[in-house]
Write a protein that holds these residues in place. Sequence first.
Motif, mmCIF file in Angstrom:
data_model
loop_
_atom_site.group_PDB
_atom_site.id
_atom_site.type_symbol
_atom_site.label_atom_id
_atom_site.label_comp_id
_atom_site.label_asym_id
_atom_site.label_seq_id
_atom_site.Cartn_x
_atom_site.Cartn_y
_atom_site.Cartn_z
ATOM 1 N N ILE A 119 40.539 42.471 30.487
ATOM 2 C CA ILE A 119 39.913 42.434 31.808
ATOM 3 C C ILE A 119 38.401 42.274 31.674
ATOM 4 O O ILE A 119 37.771 41.497 32.402
ATOM 5 C CB ILE A 119 40.256 43.708 32.598
ATOM 6 C CG1 ILE A 119 41.757 43.759 32.899
ATOM 7 C CG2 ILE A 119 39.461 43.774 33.899
ATOM 8 C CD1 ILE A 119 42.223 45.078 33.481
ATOM 9 N N ALA A 120 37.802 42.993 30.726
ATOM 10 C CA ALA A 120 36.354 42.898 30.526
ATOM 11 C C ALA A 120 35.945 41.470 30.185
ATOM 12 O O ALA A 120 34.948 40.952 30.699
ATOM 13 C CB ALA A 120 35.915 43.856 29.417
ATOM 14 N N ALA A 121 36.712 40.813 29.325
ATOM 15 C CA ALA A 121 36.413 39.418 29.000
ATOM 16 C C ALA A 121 36.607 38.532 30.217
ATOM 17 O O ALA A 121 35.851 37.587 30.445
ATOM 18 C CB ALA A 121 37.299 38.950 27.847
ATOM 19 N N ASP A 122 37.623 38.833 31.026
ATOM 20 C CA ASP A 122 37.871 38.047 32.231
ATOM 21 C C ASP A 122 36.733 38.203 33.232
ATOM 22 O O ASP A 122 36.444 37.291 33.999
ATOM 23 C CB ASP A 122 39.194 38.489 32.857
ATOM 24 C CG ASP A 122 39.793 37.427 33.760
ATOM 25 O OD1 ASP A 122 39.989 36.300 33.285
ATOM 26 O OD2 ASP A 122 40.050 37.726 34.938
ATOM 27 N N TRP A 123 36.084 39.349 33.232
ATOM 28 C CA TRP A 123 34.915 39.564 34.084
ATOM 29 C C TRP A 123 33.683 38.842 33.550
ATOM 30 O O TRP A 123 32.667 38.764 34.238
ATOM 31 C CB TRP A 123 34.595 41.052 34.170
ATOM 32 C CG TRP A 123 35.524 41.851 35.030
ATOM 33 C CD1 TRP A 123 36.645 41.419 35.677
ATOM 34 C CD2 TRP A 123 35.406 43.246 35.322
ATOM 35 N NE1 TRP A 123 37.240 42.456 36.351
ATOM 36 C CE2 TRP A 123 36.500 43.589 36.152
ATOM 37 C CE3 TRP A 123 34.504 44.228 34.955
ATOM 38 C CZ2 TRP A 123 36.695 44.880 36.630
ATOM 39 C CZ3 TRP A 123 34.701 45.517 35.426
ATOM 40 C CH2 TRP A 123 35.781 45.843 36.261
ATOM 41 N N GLY A 124 33.727 38.381 32.314
ATOM 42 C CA GLY A 124 32.565 37.751 31.712
ATOM 43 C C GLY A 124 31.664 38.716 30.973
ATOM 44 O O GLY A 124 30.530 38.365 30.630
#
Length: 366
Positions: free
Chosen positions: A294-299
């Motif tokens: 999720i953190a990577a998906d948030w950028g």
Amino acid sequence: MSLWRIRAAVEDRPGQLAGVVGAMAAEGGNVVGLSIHADPVGVVDEFIVDVPGDHRALVREVARRSVSDSVAAVPAQPREVGDDVTRSLLLTARLRSEPNQLPEALRELLLADEARWSNLTRPEPEFLEEPETTLLVPVGPLRGVRLRRPDRPFTWTESARADALVRSVLPPAGPVPTSGSLTTSGGTELFVWQVGAGDAEPLRRLHRRCSEETTRRRYFTVMRELSPRMLAVFCDPEHGLTLAARPAEGGEPVALAHLMYTPDPGVGEVAFLVEDSCQQRGVGSALARTLTTIAADWGLAEVRAETVAGNRPMQRIMRTMGATLRAPQHGTVQARLPVAGSVPPRRPGRLTSLMSEPGAAGQRLA
């Protein structure tokens, strides 16, 4: 006057950045651009400075105020003075019509010297491999783009920017699941969802079932009752995201997982609470992997976790995922983990709506 791009690790406490800028001004330097990066050494500030005459005295002053000896200074071009967000959006627009130009776009985004397609299934010995000055950006499971920039190491923030540019031009993957099932390494099936105000009583009961040691490891103090203020923070997307997990067949929540924003750009903080009876079953590890995705998906470029020095399970989870752990200070340990590239490239954005939308049962998060 000449433009220089100067990168330094500045101590992350009030007044330090102002001191560096003041030192530049004392040498006649005019800061015309500033970018803040997450990096293994901590927070790294990159300045574009208009310098009169010789730049070396200015660089020495910056180095004197840096927390490390790795102060880099390279000439900058006038075209580099601008808004990074605007440049990224323009590159995305260009790639929509010319996707094969991805290496060139990444080279321009990160001001690299070399960029080319690379086969991920075999090594390329002819490409100079230097871990800090070479960056591999995956584009699907079989190939990626290798970038090299000898004069400055790539930061975690730059890796996140490259990953975001790649995902922006990949085809969409359809509806985004907002909750779903999760399988631990031990085979336990869980159902995970974003907490809301209606979860107040089950979450309070979860805290009451936890031992004093379990809550102390999570909150640094014993907390047998979840206060209304704390619940409000957990449910507020302005603070971040809180997931709850229960057995797939139903029942009470047995764990909480948090991904919260921090004042540091591109950095999130993760934390977990797992009921005593469900510990040592892979629940924390499964939730940690989900939050990293999720953190990577948030950028985000990095996630951090702080825990008491005696919380060995949490430290083991973060270390297994590749985090670096700082030696205990004042009874706490900090783990730092870069997350760029954690989102499988063929399913971009699939977790974005976890932040705000209600769940749809039966979807798989990770």
